[in-house]
Design a protein around this motif. Sequence first.
Motif, mmCIF file in Angstrom:
data_model
loop_
_atom_site.group_PDB
_atom_site.id
_atom_site.type_symbol
_atom_site.label_atom_id
_atom_site.label_comp_id
_atom_site.label_asym_id
_atom_site.label_seq_id
_atom_site.Cartn_x
_atom_site.Cartn_y
_atom_site.Cartn_z
ATOM 1 N N GLN A 63 87.224 72.544 49.590
ATOM 2 C CA GLN A 63 88.224 72.333 50.642
ATOM 3 C C GLN A 63 87.837 71.138 51.503
ATOM 4 O O GLN A 63 88.679 70.288 51.810
ATOM 5 N N LEU A 64 86.573 71.057 51.899
ATOM 6 C CA LEU A 64 86.121 69.941 52.725
ATOM 7 C C LEU A 64 86.232 68.615 51.974
ATOM 8 O O LEU A 64 86.707 67.621 52.521
ATOM 9 N N ALA A 65 85.812 68.593 50.723
ATOM 10 C CA ALA A 65 85.864 67.364 49.928
ATOM 11 C C ALA A 65 87.309 66.955 49.670
ATOM 12 O O ALA A 65 87.628 65.765 49.655
ATOM 13 N N GLY A 66 88.192 67.930 49.492
ATOM 14 C CA GLY A 66 89.589 67.630 49.235
ATOM 15 C C GLY A 66 90.332 67.120 50.461
ATOM 16 O O GLY A 66 91.258 66.327 50.341
ATOM 17 N N GLU A 67 89.950 67.567 51.647
ATOM 18 C CA GLU A 67 90.624 67.156 52.883
ATOM 19 C C GLU A 67 90.011 65.903 53.502
ATOM 20 O O GLU A 67 90.580 65.315 54.394
ATOM 21 N N ARG A 68 88.854 65.528 53.041
ATOM 22 C CA ARG A 68 88.085 64.467 53.684
ATOM 23 C C ARG A 68 88.758 63.103 53.534
ATOM 24 O O ARG A 68 89.218 62.742 52.456
ATOM 25 N N LEU A 69 88.786 62.375 54.629
ATOM 26 C CA LEU A 69 89.224 60.983 54.565
ATOM 27 C C LEU A 69 88.059 60.173 54.033
ATOM 28 O O LEU A 69 86.907 60.367 54.433
ATOM 29 N N VAL A 70 88.337 59.264 53.148
ATOM 30 C CA VAL A 70 87.285 58.458 52.533
ATOM 31 C C VAL A 70 86.501 57.734 53.626
ATOM 32 O O VAL A 70 87.083 57.105 54.506
ATOM 33 N N GLY A 71 85.195 57.872 53.564
ATOM 34 C CA GLY A 71 84.321 57.201 54.513
ATOM 35 C C GLY A 71 84.119 57.931 55.823
ATOM 36 O O GLY A 71 83.330 57.500 56.650
ATOM 37 N N GLN A 72 84.808 59.047 56.040
ATOM 38 C CA GLN A 72 84.670 59.792 57.288
ATOM 39 C C GLN A 72 83.727 60.979 57.079
ATOM 40 O O GLN A 72 83.916 61.758 56.147
ATOM 41 N N PRO A 73 82.727 61.135 57.935
ATOM 42 C CA PRO A 73 81.828 62.289 57.798
ATOM 43 C C PRO A 73 82.521 63.571 58.261
ATOM 44 O O PRO A 73 83.493 63.528 59.014
ATOM 45 N N TRP A 74 82.018 64.696 57.791
ATOM 46 C CA TRP A 74 82.553 65.988 58.219
ATOM 47 C C TRP A 74 82.002 66.320 59.597
ATOM 48 O O TRP A 74 80.832 66.102 59.886
ATOM 49 N N SER A 75 82.821 66.883 60.435
ATOM 50 C CA SER A 75 82.347 67.312 61.742
ATOM 51 C C SER A 75 81.901 68.771 61.636
ATOM 52 O O SER A 75 82.357 69.517 60.753
ATOM 53 N N GLY A 76 81.034 69.178 62.545
ATOM 54 C CA GLY A 76 80.598 70.580 62.575
ATOM 55 C C GLY A 76 81.768 71.519 62.792
ATOM 56 O O GLY A 76 81.837 72.603 62.223
ATOM 57 N N GLN A 77 82.722 71.092 63.615
ATOM 58 C CA GLN A 77 83.898 71.910 63.901
ATOM 59 C C GLN A 77 84.743 72.090 62.634
ATOM 60 O O GLN A 77 85.249 73.177 62.372
ATOM 61 N N GLU A 78 84.896 71.028 61.852
ATOM 62 C CA GLU A 78 85.683 71.108 60.620
ATOM 63 C C GLU A 78 84.995 72.013 59.589
ATOM 64 O O GLU A 78 85.638 72.830 58.938
ATOM 65 N N ILE A 79 83.684 71.884 59.470
ATOM 66 C CA ILE A 79 82.937 72.740 58.534
ATOM 67 C C ILE A 79 83.087 74.197 58.944
ATOM 68 O O ILE A 79 83.346 75.072 58.110
ATOM 69 N N ARG A 80 82.948 74.478 60.224
ATOM 70 C CA ARG A 80 83.082 75.843 60.737
ATOM 71 C C ARG A 80 84.487 76.401 60.491
ATOM 72 O O ARG A 80 84.660 77.528 60.070
ATOM 73 N N ARG A 81 85.515 75.575 60.735
ATOM 74 C CA ARG A 81 86.901 76.012 60.530
ATOM 75 C C ARG A 81 87.145 76.391 59.068
ATOM 76 O O ARG A 81 87.690 77.446 58.775
ATOM 77 N N VAL A 82 86.699 75.542 58.153
ATOM 78 C CA VAL A 82 86.914 75.807 56.724
ATOM 79 C C VAL A 82 86.080 76.998 56.276
ATOM 80 O O VAL A 82 86.554 77.860 55.523
ATOM 81 N N ALA A 83 84.837 77.080 56.742
ATOM 82 C CA ALA A 83 83.974 78.201 56.359
ATOM 83 C C ALA A 83 84.571 79.528 56.806
ATOM 84 O O ALA A 83 84.561 80.512 56.047
ATOM 85 N N LEU A 84 85.120 79.581 58.008
ATOM 86 C CA LEU A 84 85.752 80.814 58.490
ATOM 87 C C LEU A 84 87.036 81.132 57.732
ATOM 88 O O LEU A 84 87.330 82.290 57.451
#
Length: 154
Positions: A63-84
């Motif tokens: 999910q994170l890799a699929g939503e990620r904008l090229v060249g943009q790092p994942w934020s902790g908030q985004e990781i937490r949202r997807v994990a939940l």
Amino acid sequence: MSTPSDPPRRRVRTDSAGAVYGSLLATSVVATASTVGTYPRLQLILLLLVTGVVFWATHVYAQLAGERLVGQPWSGQEIRRVALHEWPIFEAALLPAVAVACSGLLGLDYAGTAWLAMGGGGAAGPVGVSGRGPRRGHPPPAGGGGGSSTSCSA
């Protein structure tokens, strides 16, 4: 009675896809394990839980890799949202694991244990252990939405 100036009510929809997927995954683990041979209860519990964690982590990463904008790092908030949001995949493995743990107290053999895990866990899995799936577009409440308070041991 509503008037034309009242804002329209939004219907809350549940997104139980992860819980359904996790339930099917847990059932397939038990069914496959039972065709290969018998496992000690602890080994089957660990097989269910580890498989649930691996598939949950895989879904989070995908999910994170699929939503990620090229060249943009994942934020902790985004990781937490997807994990939940993907947590019901793992939650669905908890009920069958508890069923396996309690099967010894019920005097069940391996076949009975497998049926209990597939029936008890599979029936409740689609709504998650907490009894409700996450709402579409909203992550579950902090803490994953609850857990099991059963205290059985193998």
